[in-house]
Design a protein around this motif. Structure first.
Motif, PDB file in Angstrom:
ATOM      1  N   SER A   1       0.572  55.805  51.802  1.00 46.23           N
ATOM      2  CA  SER A   1       1.839  55.965  51.065  1.00 46.23           C
ATOM      3  C   SER A   1       1.635  56.409  49.624  1.00 46.23           C
ATOM      4  O   SER A   1       2.177  55.812  48.713  1.00 46.23           O
TER       5      SER A   1
ATOM      6  N   LYS B   1       3.324  60.808  51.285  1.00 45.69           N
ATOM      7  CA  LYS B   1       4.716  60.725  51.753  1.00 45.69           C
ATOM      8  C   LYS B   1       5.300  62.122  51.969  1.00 45.69           C
ATOM      9  O   LYS B   1       6.074  62.338  52.892  1.00 45.69           O
TER      10      LYS B   1
ATOM     11  N   THR C   1       8.703  55.225  55.787  1.00 45.31           N
ATOM     12  CA  THR C   1       7.791  55.273  54.632  1.00 45.31           C
ATOM     13  C   THR C   1       7.614  53.885  54.042  1.00 45.31           C
ATOM     14  O   THR C   1       8.454  52.999  54.202  1.00 45.31           O
ATOM     15  N   ASP C   2       6.491  53.708  53.334  1.00 47.73           N
ATOM     16  CA  ASP C   2       6.217  52.487  52.571  1.00 47.73           C
ATOM     17  C   ASP C   2       6.213  51.223  53.432  1.00 47.73           C
ATOM     18  O   ASP C   2       6.701  50.169  52.993  1.00 47.73           O
TER      19      ASP C   2
ATOM     20  N   GLN D   1       9.045  46.800  56.406  1.00 47.75           N
ATOM     21  CA  GLN D   1       9.251  47.322  55.054  1.00 47.75           C
ATOM     22  C   GLN D   1       9.872  46.229  54.188  1.00 47.75           C
ATOM     23  O   GLN D   1      10.565  45.341  54.694  1.00 47.75           O
TER      24      GLN D   1
ATOM     25  N   THR E   1       4.205  55.954  56.914  1.00 50.38           N
ATOM     26  CA  THR E   1       3.310  55.823  55.757  1.00 50.38           C
ATOM     27  C   THR E   1       3.217  54.341  55.398  1.00 50.38           C
ATOM     28  O   THR E   1       4.188  53.595  55.507  1.00 50.38           O
TER      29      THR E   1
ATOM     30  N   LYS F   1       1.831  51.354  52.605  1.00 50.85           N
ATOM     31  CA  LYS F   1       1.466  51.105  51.209  1.00 50.85           C
ATOM     32  C   LYS F   1       0.042  50.548  51.104  1.00 50.85           C
ATOM     33  O   LYS F   1      -0.404  49.822  52.001  1.00 50.85           O
TER      34      LYS F   1
END
Ligand code: FAD
Length: 320
Positions: free
Chosen positions: A92, A97, A113-114, A129, A150, A152
């Motif tokens: 991430s 991203k 994402t994240d 998340q 993605t 983190k």
């Protein structure tokens, strides 16, 4: 066994820690197949195999260095077409991203994402998340196409799992958009010798209570005693005491270290948004009512100008 594509973040062959964490998570979903691009790509193979990559697909071409992300997306898509994975995992970072989003559009897949955790059930990957300034966690599943996710930094441990990884060269044909945006100059950031903020296992941050740029030396000394990165609240950044690249929070960077130490930071929601998923949180604040104490694991009510140097000395003494 099903294969999981893992995009490799590396610098001239040195694999960055978030990629090794991705390999830990990828193994929950299937056999990791790593995709390493650019200068030194082949040099990543041994490290990736030591962390469970059953295969490493490598490609090097001037396009990866001279242009922005599109050549890398072309290559990741070539790997996707070659492997037909059950999921694609990407670190991430800002670049990661963008690559993930572009790939998801191209292959008609959903994107998450994240993520801060990944598990698998019979229907495929489930991504966790942290949302709404970390007030909630959500578990989501991608219902269309091959999940592109993605993750983190610091979301999973680095777990060696040596396999006899194969290395294969990936054939990549660049589309016309690949050379649409050219890199014209690169200026390396001045090195502080400290770890990158978003990847650091420990972050030591200072806020308005630090009361001046010169006083950040106290925060840096504690960070250096722990091998940590230095963060700052927006109040400290807006006052010009520390660079914006070190700002933690909603309009700064999100960090998720093992240990986050906040000194002279009140704990506004916009600051919490960038650090609340830290595993252990410690705060030093002279106001016992400061909101930061609502989320800490360990709180020290006291003057940071006394407490922080004492902490630094105690840590140095322990290390001998
Ligand atoms: P303050 O809130 O002023 O707190 C200072 C603290 O230091 C106080 O709790 C005080 O008790 C303590 N203190 C003072 N002296 C000492 C001492 N000697 N020893 C110990 N403790 C002491 N903020 C961010 O941090 N990151 C962001 O990304 C961000 N984005 C934002 C986006 C938007 C749209 C908005 C509106 C705001 C954003 N903010 C962000 C700002 C946020 O709302 C707060 O204003 C900011 O986080 C406050 O910073 P601070 O905690 O350092 O300062």
């Amino acid at each position: 066994m099903a294969e999981v594509l893992v995009y490799v973040d590396h610098l001239d062959g040195a694999v960055r820690k978030p990629t090794l964490e991705l390999l830990t998570l990828a193994r929950r979903l299937g056999d990791p197949v790593a995709v390493a691009l650019g200068a030194g790509a082949a040099d990543t193979a041994a490290t990736l195999a030591e962390h469970g990559a059953v295969k490493v697909l490598t490609a090097d071409a001037p396009e990866f260095a001279d242009y922005l992300v599109v050549p890398k997306v072309d290559a990741l898509q070539a790997a996707y077409d070659a492997v037909s994975p059950v999921a694609v995992l990407v670190p991430s970072s800002a670049e990661g991203k963008e690559i993930a989003a572009r790939l998801a559009v191209r292959i008609g897949s959903g994107l998450i994402t994240d993520a801060i955790d990944l598990t698998a059930d019979a229907k495929g990957p489930v991504a966790t998340q942290s949302v709404f300034a970390a007030a909630y966690t959500t578990n989501s599943r991608i219902t269309q196409g091959t999940p592109v996710i993605t993750v983190k930094p610091n979301s999973a441990p680095v777990e060696p799992a040596a396999v006899a990884g194969a290395v294969e060269e990936l054939a990549v044909t660049f589309g016309s958009a690949a050379t649409g945006t050219k890199v014209v100059a690169r200026t390396p950031r001045e090195s502080t010798g400290r770890p990158e903020l978003t990847e650091a296992a420990i972050v030591v941050s200072g806020g308005r209570g630090v009361n001046g740029a010169e006083n950040f030396a106290i925060i840096e000394a504690l960070a250096d005693s722990l091998g940590a990165a230095v963060g700052a609240s927006r109040a400290a950044v807006d006052a010009g005491w520390y660079p914006h690249s070190n700002q933690v929070g909603q309009t700064g960077k999100s960090v998720s270290p093992q240990l986050y130490i906040a000194s002279g930071i009140s704990g506004a929601i916009q600051h919490r948004a960038g650090m609340q998923t830290s595993k252990t949180i410690v705060a030093v604040n002279k106001d016992a009512e400061a909101p930061i104490f609502d989320l800490v694991d360990y709180g020290i009510v006291g003057d940071l100008f006394q407490v922080v140097p004492q902490l630094t000395e105690a840590i140095k003494a322990r290390k001998g």
